[in-house]
Scaffold this motif. Structure first.
Motif, mmCIF file in Angstrom:
data_model
loop_
_atom_site.group_PDB
_atom_site.id
_atom_site.type_symbol
_atom_site.label_atom_id
_atom_site.label_comp_id
_atom_site.label_asym_id
_atom_site.label_seq_id
_atom_site.Cartn_x
_atom_site.Cartn_y
_atom_site.Cartn_z
ATOM 1 N N THR A 194 6.239 -15.970 -59.129
ATOM 2 C CA THR A 194 6.440 -17.376 -58.805
ATOM 3 C C THR A 194 5.774 -18.173 -59.922
ATOM 4 O OG1 THR A 194 6.182 -19.090 -57.094
ATOM 5 C CG2 THR A 194 4.368 -17.515 -57.343
ATOM 6 N N THR A 195 5.541 -19.443 -59.704
ATOM 7 C CA THR A 195 4.814 -20.226 -60.702
ATOM 8 C C THR A 195 3.599 -20.884 -60.045
ATOM 9 O OG1 THR A 195 6.028 -22.288 -60.307
ATOM 10 C CG2 THR A 195 6.943 -20.759 -61.937
ATOM 11 N N VAL A 453 14.765 -7.958 -64.895
ATOM 12 C CA VAL A 453 13.371 -8.129 -64.450
ATOM 13 C C VAL A 453 12.652 -9.024 -65.457
ATOM 14 C CG1 VAL A 453 11.294 -6.959 -63.651
ATOM 15 C CG2 VAL A 453 13.502 -5.827 -63.457
ATOM 16 N N ASP A 454 13.073 -10.260 -65.503
ATOM 17 C CA ASP A 454 12.459 -11.278 -66.358
ATOM 18 C C ASP A 454 11.595 -12.168 -65.461
ATOM 19 O OD1 ASP A 454 11.733 -13.382 -67.945
ATOM 20 O OD2 ASP A 454 13.757 -13.952 -68.530
ATOM 21 N N PRO A 455 10.264 -12.000 -65.484
ATOM 22 C CA PRO A 455 9.406 -12.730 -64.547
ATOM 23 C C PRO A 455 9.618 -14.243 -64.582
ATOM 24 C CG PRO A 455 8.178 -11.023 -65.645
ATOM 25 C CD PRO A 455 9.496 -11.072 -66.322
ATOM 26 N N ALA A 456 9.795 -14.814 -65.767
ATOM 27 C CA ALA A 456 9.984 -16.261 -65.856
ATOM 28 C C ALA A 456 11.264 -16.693 -65.144
ATOM 29 C CB ALA A 456 10.011 -16.704 -67.314
ATOM 30 N N ARG A 457 12.342 -15.900 -65.341
ATOM 31 C CA ARG A 457 13.601 -16.227 -64.666
ATOM 32 C C ARG A 457 13.472 -16.045 -63.164
ATOM 33 N NH1 ARG A 457 17.805 -13.671 -62.591
ATOM 34 N NH2 ARG A 457 17.023 -11.615 -63.169
ATOM 35 N N LEU A 458 12.825 -14.951 -62.754
ATOM 36 C CA LEU A 458 12.657 -14.705 -61.325
ATOM 37 C C LEU A 458 11.784 -15.780 -60.666
ATOM 38 C CD1 LEU A 458 12.016 -10.839 -61.377
ATOM 39 C CD2 LEU A 458 14.151 -12.028 -60.818
#
Length: 462
Positions: A194-195, A453-458
């Protein structure tokens, strides 16, 4: 000690010569004794506003001579401005109707009014505490009116503005952290990306809801029972007095006070204040969550979560040199605990309306006002000294994101739940990244993994 002697219906009483209270207040001091729990200045000042509005209404009704009304209004204004706080010595542990503090206000104002008219303290002439300052009133309606006025003024003048400021600061941090990826935690365990911005936006939304809850509770506080006098009968009060009183008080405070449509309800029960306390309890619940999250996210600096950097307050340990603690967040946590405990007291006190009168008014309003004050003070400090200066530890967050197991949840639609479970189990068992574990099975190539599995995109997935 120099004293003067005043008399009331029960005989003479010796009073410290320099004090503006009178016989009934002195008797109450002797009966109930001194205690640390005294009414806050907010309630005392609200008595000044209440007596001022009553004097103006009585003048308009022809109940009080204009010359006496002038003196009462002047003395009441001084009381509302804090000039006579030290002349309210009584504790909250008194008659459940608050009669003694109402009489304290009557006596202080009468003595000061007479002084303004050139008379010595204790004369009761030409202004009498009961016949003039308390004209068209009873403790039954005056004290509940002051309860509502003081709570409304403290909410609108202190707590609500503090929450508005805190919401703005949380919103600003949400914007600042909007693109900072972190790993969410559910059940205290790692979850999906998340952010930090989304986390702080949730906190800001809680504060927006808190402000809305205050706004929703305020209309009931605007209803005043003044004019109901004894047991809601209106005995000895002119018919036009309630409307005139509320009009004068609204003009003096800027709040839309209006006369209660059923004054007995507002004397026998205090559901409006119990509701306010419930709102404060809910706000404390929200603040407790936020304060605990921030101090946990800032735990460390080496061996904790360490994702947030909490501003240094300059305080340290008595034994561990250089140790920094989240002291201001801890203050807010304790203020929340106090508010939650106060709500239990207010609930019990509010349920103590017996027939035509609630007889737990002093302890009820004392706890409501204390909750407003401690939340206001703690929130202001938390906003100014913690929230506005919060920063993220970018390196710690990046490391956490890289090692997070559950980012591979994004592979479920392609590989299936069981295959992804084998990836996370291997990564955990071998102490390797989930990417390395996934590639070792040969069921997905590197490009596809990195794309899915791109954390920023997810973290920003809608």
């Amino acid at each position: 000690m120099n004293t003067r002697t005043e008399s009331d219906a029960f005989g003479p009483v010796d009073i410290p010569a320099h004090r503006y209270w009178g016989a009934q207040t002195q008797r109450a001091l002797d009966v109930f004794g001194a205690a640390e729990e005294r009414f806050p200045s907010a309630l005392v000042h609200s008595f000044g506003l209440q007596k001022h509005a009553a004097a103006r209404a009585n003048r308009a009704c022809g109940v009080i001579d204009p010359r006496l009304a002038d003196a009462i209004e002047a003395a009441s204004t001084e009381l509302s401005e804090g000039k006579w706080d030290e002349h309210f010595p009584l504790s909250i542990w008194q008659t459940g109707s608050g009669t003694q503090t109402n009489m304290n206000a009557n006596e202080v104002i009468a003595n000061r009014a007479n002084e303004l008219l050139g008379q010595p303290l204790g004369t009761k002439s030409p202004v009498h505490p009961n016949d003039h300052v308390n004209a068209s009133q009873s403790s039954n309606d005056s004290f509940p009116t002051v309860m509502h006025v003081s709570a409304a003024l403290e909410l609108t003048g202190h707590l609500r503005p503090v929450l508005v400021s805190l919401q703005a600061s949380l919103d600003e941090r949400a914007c600042a952290f909007a693109n900072t990826v972190k790993i969410a935690r559910t059940h205290l365990m790692d979850a999906v990306p998340t952010t930090m911005g989304r986390t702080f936006a949730a906190y800001a939304h809680q504060m927006a809801a808190a402000i809305s809850r205050i706004d929703a509770a305020l209309p009931q506080l605007m209803l005043l029972v003044q004019g109901g006098t004894a047991a809601g009968t209106g005995l000895n009060a002119p018919a036009q007095f309630p409307e005139l009183f509320c009009s004068e008080l609204a003009t003096g405070t800027g709040l839309p006070f209006r006369t209660h449509p059923h004054k007995l309800e507002g004397m026998a029960s205090h559901d409006a204040l119990v509701e306010v306390s419930g709102v404060l309890n809910t706000i404390a619940t929200s603040l407790l969550k936020i304060a605990n999250d921030i101090r946990l996210l800032g735990s460390g600096p080496r061996c904790g979560l360490g994702e947030l950097i909490i501003p240094d307050d300059g305080l340290t340990s008595s034994i561990m040199p250089g140790k920094r603690n989240p002291t201001i967040a801890e203050v807010l946590v304790q203020a929340c605990f106090q508010t939650m405990g106060n709500h239990q007291t207010v609930t019990l006190a509010g349920a103590s309306g017996l027939f035509e009168l609630n007889v737990a008014k002093p302890v009820l309003i004392y706890n409501v006002l204390q909750s407003i004050r401690v939340l206001s003070d703690a929130c202001r400090n938390f906003d100014e000294r913690v929230v506005r200066g919060l920063q993220v530890d970018a390196l710690r967050l990046a490391t956490n994101v890289e090692n997070a197991l559950l980012s591979v949840t994004a592979l479920n639609p392609v590989l299936g739940y069981d295959a992804v479970a084998r990836i996370t189990a291997l990564a955990l068992r071998e102490g390797i990244t989930p990417r390395a574990a996934a590639l070792s099975f040969g069921i997905i190539d590197a490009d596809q993994y990195d794309r899915m599995v791109d954390p920023a995109r997810l973290a920003n997935a809608k």
